[in-house]
Design an enzyme around this catalytic site. Structure first.
Site, PDB file in Angstrom:
ATOM      1  N   GLY A 154      40.526  42.755  -1.443  1.00  0.00           N
ATOM      2  CA  GLY A 154      41.897  42.271  -1.415  1.00  0.00           C
ATOM      3  C   GLY A 154      41.961  40.951  -0.666  1.00  0.00           C
ATOM      4  N   ARG A 237      40.283  50.708   8.381  1.00  0.00           N
ATOM      5  CA  ARG A 237      40.825  51.938   8.957  1.00  0.00           C
ATOM      6  C   ARG A 237      39.653  52.829   9.341  1.00  0.00           C
ATOM      7  NH1 ARG A 237      44.428  49.387   9.551  1.00  0.00           N
ATOM      8  NH2 ARG A 237      46.601  49.561   8.839  1.00  0.00           N
ATOM      9  N   GLU A 266      42.468  56.930  17.013  1.00  0.00           N
ATOM     10  CA  GLU A 266      42.843  55.939  18.030  1.00  0.00           C
ATOM     11  C   GLU A 266      43.982  56.462  18.909  1.00  0.00           C
ATOM     12  OE1 GLU A 266      43.750  52.175  16.227  1.00  0.00           O
ATOM     13  OE2 GLU A 266      41.946  52.204  14.988  1.00  0.00           O
ATOM     14  N   HIS A 284      40.960  47.596  18.388  1.00  0.00           N
ATOM     15  CA  HIS A 284      41.878  47.318  17.272  1.00  0.00           C
ATOM     16  C   HIS A 284      42.630  45.993  17.498  1.00  0.00           C
ATOM     17  CE1 HIS A 284      44.243  49.412  13.843  1.00  0.00           C
ATOM     18  NE2 HIS A 284      44.202  48.106  13.662  1.00  0.00           N
TER      19      HIS A 284
END
Length: 320
Positions: A154, A237, A266, A284
């Site tokens: 993407g 992810r 997380e 993150h």
């Protein structure tokens, strides 16, 4: 003036603009909002801003008498029950594209860090254990002219692929539906089946959303296909990768290293990961630049403003 619930404290320019346009309910802070806080907030809110840390399920949406829009401050939106929202006429939006280049930059930071053992080297220096240059000290791996395998092509995957040309790399990718020869040529990439990518790539980097079909996509069988000299990078992810299988592969030396910015649970980090020297662990921070986080907030603002004014949201997800 419409009422908006903001679950977390956003950059100051964003919070100031929210306060100028709307009445803010709740007390935005750095920690994630609890479920009880979300349930209280939706009783009053016309719109709510949430991050990936907050789960907006069907129960929360059912408790919202006025809610018109849930604006996710992220690209991913798997934390929101989009089907339940649509059934209630609630719009869900996200923040695509604005963080594309920033996440791609961080991906390359992880690639370089793990392949060149940068984190290990810095720890050595900070611990006062460096005794001087040595011919065999902290030998890493070149990435120049190696093969980069991208899972998911993407916006972010393509941005990562563009950067690979500067390293003279061959780029292969896997997506459910290959782009076609013309697009492959334009992007200087080649679509291949996932097993071929895993067997061939020197570095595998993940850029696919978390869906039912990608949950656990990289498991024990897939990891067994990787070269022992390969590196796995994940800024997408955490749950796309079977964490236990990854740790086992790293511990047994069946994988040279990994660079991770995301985790299945997380903010919990598996203690076994913490004990591995050949893993670079980040909290993150894929989109964590001042410029990008402000742009994300302003995109959220425009999505909410459009919906509350009766217009189509620029970044609506889950359209039927």
């Amino acid at each position: 003036m419409a009422t908006v619930y903001v679950s977390r404290r956003l950059p100051e320019p964003v919070m100031a603009e929210f306060a100028r346009r709307f009445t803010i309910v709740g007390n935005p802070s750095d920690p994630p909002a609890t479920r009880d806080e979300l349930l209280q907030a939706v009783l009053l809110a016309d719109a709510m801003v949430v991050t990936l840390a907050e789960q907006v399920d069907a129960g929360i949406l059912a408790a919202a008498p006025r809610l018109k829009v849930v604006a996710v401050y992220a690209v991913g939106y798997d934390n929101v029950d989009v089907a339940a929202a649509s059934a209630r006429g609630i719009v869900v939006t996200n923040t695509p594209d604005v963080l594309t280049e920033t996440v791609a930059d961080l991906t390359w930071g992880l690639i370089l860090a793990v392949a060149r053992r940068i984190s290990e080297a810095e720890r050595l220096v900070r611990a006062g254990r460096w005794t001087g240059w040595a011919p065999t000290q902290l030998l890493g791996a070149d990435i120049f002219e190696k093969t980069l395998g991208i899972i998911g092509l993407g916006r972010i995957g393509r941005a990562v692929a563009r950067r690979a040309s500067g390293f003279g790399m061959s780029v292969i990718y896997h997506v459910p539906h290959p782009l076609g020869v013309d697009q492959d040529v334009a992007l200087r990439v080649k679509g291949v089946p996932l097993p071929q990518l895993l067997r061939t790539a020197d570095i595998v980097t993940i850029h696919t959303p978390l869906t039912d079909s990608t949950l656990g996509l990289i498991g024990k069988a897939e990891l067994s296909l990787l070269k022992r000299t390969a590196y796995l990078i994940n800024t997408a992810r955490g749950a796309v990768v079977d964490e236990g299988a990854l740790i086992e592969a790293l511990e047994q030396g069946r994988l040279a290293g990994a660079g991770l910015d995301v985790y299945p649970d997380e903010p919990r980090i598996n203690p076994r990961l913490l004990g591995l020297q050949n893993v670079v662990l980040l909290p993150h921070i894929g989109s964590a630049t001042h410029e990008t986080r402000v742009k994300m907030g302003m995109m959220v603002l425009e999505n909410i403003t459009a919906v509350l004014a009766g217009r189509e949201a620029p970044n609506r997800v889950g359209r039927s």
